[in-house]
Design a protein around this motif. Structure first.
Motif, PDB file in Angstrom:
ATOM      1  N   ARG A 122       0.793  -1.160   0.062  1.00  0.00           N
ATOM      2  CA  ARG A 122       0.048   0.013   0.041  1.00  0.00           C
ATOM      3  C   ARG A 122       0.918   1.373   0.100  1.00  0.00           C
ATOM      4  NH1 ARG A 122      -4.190   0.007   4.559  1.00  0.00           N
ATOM      5  NH2 ARG A 122      -4.948   1.638   3.545  1.00  0.00           N
ATOM      6  N   TYR A 123       2.070   1.125   0.819  1.00  0.00           N
ATOM      7  CA  TYR A 123       3.027   2.374   0.826  1.00  0.00           C
ATOM      8  C   TYR A 123       3.515   2.590  -0.578  1.00  0.00           C
ATOM      9  CZ  TYR A 123       6.926   5.243   2.326  1.00  0.00           C
ATOM     10  OH  TYR A 123       7.850   6.186   2.187  1.00  0.00           O
ATOM     11  N   ILE A 124       4.060   1.490  -1.016  1.00  0.00           N
ATOM     12  CA  ILE A 124       4.957   1.772  -2.611  1.00  0.00           C
ATOM     13  C   ILE A 124       4.069   2.340  -3.467  1.00  0.00           C
ATOM     14  CG2 ILE A 124       6.139   0.596  -4.345  1.00  0.00           C
ATOM     15  CD1 ILE A 124       6.875  -1.754  -2.050  1.00  0.00           C
ATOM     16  N   CYS A 125       2.714   1.725  -3.545  1.00  0.00           N
ATOM     17  CA  CYS A 125       1.531   2.204  -4.612  1.00  0.00           C
ATOM     18  C   CYS A 125       1.282   3.752  -4.268  1.00  0.00           C
ATOM     19  CB  CYS A 125       0.546   1.447  -4.460  1.00  0.00           C
ATOM     20  SG  CYS A 125       0.740  -0.411  -5.395  1.00  0.00           S
ATOM     21  N   THR A 126       1.495   4.088  -2.942  1.00  0.00           N
ATOM     22  CA  THR A 126       1.169   5.630  -2.905  1.00  0.00           C
ATOM     23  C   THR A 126       2.271   6.357  -3.144  1.00  0.00           C
ATOM     24  OG1 THR A 126       0.134   4.694  -0.508  1.00  0.00           O
ATOM     25  CG2 THR A 126       0.648   7.012  -0.785  1.00  0.00           C
ATOM     26  N   VAL A 127       3.533   6.034  -2.901  1.00  0.00           N
ATOM     27  CA  VAL A 127       4.611   6.923  -3.355  1.00  0.00           C
ATOM     28  C   VAL A 127       5.190   6.664  -4.600  1.00  0.00           C
ATOM     29  CG1 VAL A 127       5.415   7.053  -0.912  1.00  0.00           C
ATOM     30  CG2 VAL A 127       6.461   5.348  -2.336  1.00  0.00           C
ATOM     31  N   LEU A 135       1.090  -3.142 -11.725  1.00  0.00           N
ATOM     32  CA  LEU A 135       0.799  -4.260 -10.967  1.00  0.00           C
ATOM     33  C   LEU A 135      -0.493  -4.925 -11.961  1.00  0.00           C
ATOM     34  CD1 LEU A 135      -0.521  -2.712  -7.373  1.00  0.00           C
ATOM     35  CD2 LEU A 135       1.441  -4.082  -7.941  1.00  0.00           C
ATOM     36  N   SER A 136      -0.465  -6.120 -11.741  1.00  0.00           N
ATOM     37  CA  SER A 136      -1.353  -6.974 -12.608  1.00  0.00           C
ATOM     38  C   SER A 136      -2.954  -6.802 -12.091  1.00  0.00           C
ATOM     39  CB  SER A 136      -1.109  -8.445 -12.410  1.00  0.00           C
ATOM     40  OG  SER A 136      -1.418  -8.734 -11.170  1.00  0.00           O
ATOM     41  N   PRO A 137      -3.893  -6.948 -12.837  1.00  0.00           N
ATOM     42  CA  PRO A 137      -5.433  -6.497 -12.460  1.00  0.00           C
ATOM     43  C   PRO A 137      -5.412  -7.300 -10.969  1.00  0.00           C
ATOM     44  CG  PRO A 137      -5.557  -7.157 -14.677  1.00  0.00           C
ATOM     45  CD  PRO A 137      -3.912  -7.346 -14.021  1.00  0.00           C
ATOM     46  N   ALA A 138      -5.221  -8.765 -11.061  1.00  0.00           N
ATOM     47  CA  ALA A 138      -5.401  -9.329  -9.603  1.00  0.00           C
ATOM     48  C   ALA A 138      -4.756  -8.679  -8.315  1.00  0.00           C
ATOM     49  CB  ALA A 138      -4.765 -10.737  -9.897  1.00  0.00           C
ATOM     50  N   SER A 139      -3.369  -8.019  -8.864  1.00  0.00           N
ATOM     51  CA  SER A 139      -2.705  -7.543  -7.815  1.00  0.00           C
ATOM     52  C   SER A 139      -3.294  -6.226  -7.371  1.00  0.00           C
ATOM     53  CB  SER A 139      -1.231  -7.251  -8.067  1.00  0.00           C
ATOM     54  OG  SER A 139      -0.458  -6.730  -6.872  1.00  0.00           O
ATOM     55  N   LYS A 140      -3.931  -5.647  -8.248  1.00  0.00           N
ATOM     56  CA  LYS A 140      -4.373  -4.257  -7.885  1.00  0.00           C
ATOM     57  C   LYS A 140      -5.965  -4.676  -7.047  1.00  0.00           C
ATOM     58  CE  LYS A 140      -3.148  -0.990 -11.250  1.00  0.00           C
ATOM     59  NZ  LYS A 140      -2.893  -0.928 -12.941  1.00  0.00           N
ATOM     60  N   ASN A 141      -6.405  -5.782  -7.418  1.00  0.00           N
ATOM     61  CA  ASN A 141      -7.656  -6.101  -6.585  1.00  0.00           C
ATOM     62  C   ASN A 141      -7.282  -6.342  -5.386  1.00  0.00           C
ATOM     63  OD1 ASN A 141     -10.466  -6.609  -6.795  1.00  0.00           O
ATOM     64  ND2 ASN A 141      -9.855  -8.964  -6.712  1.00  0.00           N
ATOM     65  N   SER A 142      -6.243  -7.247  -5.158  1.00  0.00           N
ATOM     66  CA  SER A 142      -5.945  -7.415  -3.565  1.00  0.00           C
ATOM     67  C   SER A 142      -5.479  -6.195  -2.822  1.00  0.00           C
ATOM     68  CB  SER A 142      -4.717  -8.579  -3.779  1.00  0.00           C
ATOM     69  OG  SER A 142      -3.493  -8.053  -4.027  1.00  0.00           O
ATOM     70  N   LEU A 143      -4.724  -5.303  -3.797  1.00  0.00           N
ATOM     71  CA  LEU A 143      -4.480  -3.929  -3.070  1.00  0.00           C
ATOM     72  C   LEU A 143      -5.789  -3.281  -2.440  1.00  0.00           C
ATOM     73  CD1 LEU A 143      -2.344  -1.673  -2.596  1.00  0.00           C
ATOM     74  CD2 LEU A 143      -3.113  -0.620  -4.718  1.00  0.00           C
ATOM     75  N   LEU A 145      -8.609  -4.775  -1.568  1.00  0.00           N
ATOM     76  CA  LEU A 145      -9.150  -5.517  -0.538  1.00  0.00           C
ATOM     77  C   LEU A 145      -8.145  -5.240   0.730  1.00  0.00           C
ATOM     78  CD1 LEU A 145      -9.739  -9.049  -2.123  1.00  0.00           C
ATOM     79  CD2 LEU A 145     -11.351  -7.458  -1.396  1.00  0.00           C
ATOM     80  N   GLN A 146      -6.886  -4.822   0.507  1.00  0.00           N
ATOM     81  CA  GLN A 146      -6.018  -4.497   1.850  1.00  0.00           C
ATOM     82  C   GLN A 146      -6.227  -3.009   2.311  1.00  0.00           C
ATOM     83  OE1 GLN A 146      -2.369  -5.524  -0.040  1.00  0.00           O
ATOM     84  NE2 GLN A 146      -2.852  -7.839   0.041  1.00  0.00           N
ATOM     85  N   GLY A 147      -7.229  -2.479   1.555  1.00  0.00           N
ATOM     86  CA  GLY A 147      -7.302  -0.880   1.899  1.00  0.00           C
ATOM     87  C   GLY A 147      -7.016   0.034   1.016  1.00  0.00           C
TER      88      GLY A 147
END
Ligand SMILES: [Fe+2]
Length: 200
Positions: A122-127, A135-143, A145-147
């Motif tokens: 979540r932090y890395i995607c923020t900065v 990120l793959s679509p699945a990974s964006k989706n899990s992101l 779900l994690q908030g």
């Protein structure tokens, strides 16, 4: 190699005072039960070793190599309900399960990167917009779900953690350590790092 189930590794981690024995047992446990598949691409055993190989090459310190090898052990540390010791009283996420299991033998330099490696995404995607875009679509989706991405307050709070940089490093190795058919060293090559990091 000797087969290790949850009960056996739990007993050694809880009661042994022999660092070499504990380190060897952790390696054998990961090898025994790590055949559990991850994303149906590679096994947990392979994933842990690929993560540790990157940590060894790019950081080289024992704490981070240990954290890398053991970061997903929470997925493997499961037993039958009645056999579960009190470290797992409540329903926790895999990073917290790992920390609760390992805190009897490892210091914050190992535990904190593991505890934070999910939030680190979540932090890395923020900065880092580029990281998010790739990120793959699945990974964006899990992101999501994690908030999802952090608010500026959440970002500041994350950066207050003494080991947030190490958590970011671990997360990036974690994301890269999913290569199919990659030749990997035997887990025993990492035993000395696991042993060196133990504090009992
Ligand atoms: Fe992982």
């Amino acid at each position: 190699m000797e087969q290790f189930d949850f009960e056996k590794i739990n007993e050694i981690v809880t009661y042994s005072k022999d660092k070499a024995e504990i380190a060897g047992a952790l390696c054998q446990f990961l090898k025994s039960v790590g055949s559990l598949h991850l994303d149906e691409i590679i096994t947990q055993y392979e994933h842990g070793i690929q993560t540790a190989v990157l940590a060894k090459k790019e950081a080289g310190n024992a704490s981070l190599i240990t954290a890398a090898l053991l970061h997903d052990i929470g997925h493997l540390v499961t037993g039958k309900e009645e056999e579960l010791p009190d470290f797992r009283e409540v329903d926790l996420e895999h990073e917290q399960i790992a920390v609760d299991f390992l805190k009897r033998i490892y210091p914050p330099a190992v535990l904190e990167p593991i505890r934070l490696h999910v939030d680190a995404k979540r932090y890395i995607c923020t900065v880092d917009q580029q990281y998010f875009d790739f990120l793959s679509p699945a990974s964006k989706n899990s992101l999501e779900l994690q908030g999802g991405r952090f608010s500026s307050l959440e970002k500041e709070l994350f950066e207050e953690n003494e080991f947030f940089r190490e958590a970011v490093l671990l997360r990036k190795w974690d994301d890269r350590a999913k290569v199919e058919n990659l030749e990997i060293p035997d887990i025993m090559e990492f035993k000395s790092y696991l042993e060196e990091s133990i504090i009992i």
